[in-house]
Write a protein that holds these residues in place. Structure first.
Motif: not given
Length: 161
Positions: A61-64, A91-94, A66-67
Motif C-alpha cells: 500500500l502507499g505510505l498514507g 509483508a515484512h515492511n507492512l 499504510r498510516q
C-alpha cells in the motif's frame, strides 16, 4: 470446570484496486477473502482498499494508506489479510509499519489446507507447499534481523577464536 471464552482473531481485509479491476470484481474478491477468513475462524472487522496504478514495491500500500491502516489496526484488529500475493519484503515492511501480522491470500489458503488435512499424505503435501512458500519469507526475516554479534563473521560463519 470453568469454560474458557476465546475471542476470535479479528481481521481486516485489505486490497489494492488496480486500473483494470472493476468495483464489482474487487468486491467479489474481497467477499471471497472474507469467507476464507471465516473458514479460519477469524472475525472480519474491517475492509481497507486503495486505488493505485500498481502495488507499492516496499509495502504493497502507499505510505498514507499504510498510516491509515495502522490507525484502523490500533482500533482493534489482530491481523491484516491482503487480497494478493505479496513479496516477503512487502509483508515484512507492512507488518513493521502497521504493527500486526500480515497474511496474503496464498498464506490464508495454505493455512486452511493445513488445518483441514487429515491423512498423512495430505499433511505431507500441505507441509511441502507451506515450506516452499515460507522459505523466502524466513530468509527475508533473517536478512532484516541481520547478524546479532560479531561471532558470525568470518569464513563459514564461525569466529576465529
Amino acid at each position: 470446570m470453568q469454560e474458557v471464552n476465546h475471542k476470535p482473531t479479528r481481521a481486516v481485509v485489505a486490497a489494492v484496486q488496480l486500473p483494470g479491476v472493476s468495483d464489482v470484481e474487487l468486491e467479489a474478491s474481497l467477499a471471497e477473502l472474507r469467507q476464507l477468513a471465516k473458514t479460519l475462524g477469524f472475525e472480519v472487522v474491517g475492509k481497507f482498499t486503495q486505488k493505485r496504478a500498481g502495488f507499492d514495491s516496499t509495502a504493497y500500500l502507499g505510505l498514507g494508506k499504510r498510516q491509515e491502516l495502522r490507525s484502523l489496526v490500533q482500533e482493534g484488529a489482530d491481523i491484516v489479510l491482503v487480497d494478493h500475493e505479496i513479496s516477503p519484503s512487502q509483508a515484512h515492511n507492512l507488518e513493521k509499519e502497521i504493527g500486526c501480522e500480515v497474511m496474503d491470500r496464498t498464506m490464508v489458503i495454505l493455512e486452511i489446507f493445513h488445518r483441514h488435512a487429515r491423512s498423512r499424505a495430505a499433511r505431507a503435501q500441505v507441509e511441502i507447499a507451506r515450506l516452499g512458500y515460507m522459505g523466502p519469507r524466513l530468509r527475508e526475516a533473517a536478512k532484516q534481523a541481520g547478524p546479532k554479534d560479531r561471532a558470525r563473521s568470518g569464513t563459514g560463519g564461525r569466529s576465529g577464536g
